[in-house]
Design an enzyme around this catalytic site. Structure first.
Site, short mmCIF file in Angstrom:
data_model
loop_
_atom_site.label_atom_id
_atom_site.label_comp_id
_atom_site.label_asym_id
_atom_site.label_seq_id
_atom_site.Cartn_x
_atom_site.Cartn_y
_atom_site.Cartn_z
CE LYS A 266 -7.21 1.03 3.59
NZ LYS A 266 -5.99 1.56 4.26
CG ASN B 34 1.93 1.52 4.85
OD1 ASN B 34 3.06 1.93 4.99
ND2 ASN B 34 1.38 1.36 3.65
CG ASN C 295 -4.82 3.77 0.30
OD1 ASN C 295 -4.05 3.22 -0.48
ND2 ASN C 295 -4.64 3.75 1.61
CD GLU D 278 -5.40 4.59 5.64
OE1 GLU D 278 -5.96 4.30 4.56
OE2 GLU D 278 -4.99 3.75 6.44
CB CYS E 218 -3.94 -1.64 4.64
SG CYS E 218 -3.21 -1.70 6.30
CD GLU F 224 -2.27 1.22 2.97
OE1 GLU F 224 -1.60 0.79 3.92
OE2 GLU F 224 -3.42 1.68 3.09
#
Ligand code: CDT
Length: 329
Positions: free
Chosen positions: A132, A202, A115, A151, A177, A47
């Site tokens: 994402k 991450n 993302n 995020e 993730c 990611e």
């Protein structure tokens, strides 16, 4: 003839805030070439593989203009893929005849921020994108934390969901993730016949809302991906950006997981490392046609609640009628 995909899970060590895109792309090229030398068909990067994990900083206040009217925050996003600085990856992939999957922050022409993962085939052509779905963390500055996980400030939730692609002689899906912690991620792709799910992550070892989970990070990481693989008869490739990045320690433990749920290859370091395994896609059938023969054994009419509610509100409020209604629908 069996369908075998040789995969290189390209774990990355830390990327510093000051590292240039050029220097990061150089590191990715080294791993891509390692993959080609190891006979890989596909190299999977983590990611946000082009930059430091910038959601750890609240960048709005005091955000500096670094060139023209571009701020530090904006500098972390790609406005095109490939762009001038990522084109070398596409060119080298084409030259080597090897595919890759790359995580990056995407700023679309109409101003949306996602993302994102891009999947590229051995001809250097884009197979598809994934944005994402599950965006963790928080929206506002929380100065009491050791570091931020913003995020939810810097990325929108994807409106597109989970799709699969015919690629590498099989059916390939992507997730990013936090998605890996949710069973629905795997099941929605499992229902589309997925045979290999690529997941970059991450994951800081320190979880501010409940530090008692800190020592369990490695356990939870493999727990969810192994369960997702087994319960859907699919390979899962989990790829970390690990190590200590800007003072924050992140989980490594990159792993290649078989449809049996077994980890067949795992990173030994917390830095740049290529973890390689040959993945027999026909192995998926063993599980998809027996214990997890979805057509024969699933009871979707029993699971209606899953697609109708986000949380267990009816249960918590003890409203049996509300719950019954949702079952009946
Ligand atoms: N990148 C990412 O999604 N990380 C999350 C950390 C959760 S803590 C806010 C993860 O699920 O690993």
């Amino acid at each position: 003839m069996t369908r075998s995909v040789r995969v290189g899970a390209a774990q990355l060590g830390p990327i510093a805030r000051a590292d240039s895109r050029e220097s990061v792309v150089e590191r990715l090229l080294v791993l891509l070439r390692d993959g080609a030398a190891s006979g890989c068909d596909l190299v999977v990067f983590p990611e946000l593989a082009l930059t430091t994990f910038f959601p750890r900083w609240y960048l709005d206040e005091g955000d500096v203009e670094i060139a023209g009217d571009t701020t530090e925050l904006d500098s972390y996003y790609e406005t095109e893929m490939p762009g001038p600085l990522t084109q070398p990856l596409f060119d080298e992939a084409r030259r080597l005849g090897i595919g890759f999957c790359l995580g990056y922050a995407e700023l679309t022409p109409d101003g949306h921020r996602y993302n994102t993962y891009v999947l590229v085939d051995g001809g250097g052509d884009i197979v598809g994108h994934y944005r994402k779905v599950h965006i963790p963390g928080h929206e506002m500055h929380e100065p009491e934390r050791q570091f931020q996980h913003l995020e939810r400030r810097y990325f929108e939730e994807s409106p597109e969901g989970f799709h699969v692609h015919k690629a590498f002689d099989g059916i390939v899906g992507m997730a990013i993730c936090n998605d890996r912690r949710w069973p629905e991620t795997y099941r929605v792709m499992g229902l589309q016949g997925v045979e290999m799910i690529l997941i970059g992550y991450n994951t800081p070892l320190h979880y501010a809302p409940d530090p008692s989970q800190n020592p369990l990070q490695a356990f939870h990481n493999h727990l969810v991906m192994q369960a997702g693989a087994y319960q859907n008869g699919t390979w899962v490739i989990g790829v970390a950006k690990g190590g200590v990045e800007e003072g924050v320690e992140s989980l490594a433990q990159t792993a290649i997981i078989a449809p049996s749920g077994q980890v067949v290859a795992q990173a030994a370091t917390i830095g740049d490392e290529l973890v390689v395994a040959s993945c027999d896609l026909d192995m998926c059938e063993k599980y998809k046609k027996t214990l997890f023969d979805f057509d024969r054994y699933r009871r979707p009419e029993m699971y209606g609640l899953i697609a109708k509610t986000g949380g267990p509100r009816a249960l918590v409020e003890g409203d049996p009628d509300a719950l019954k209604e949702q079952h009946d629908e």
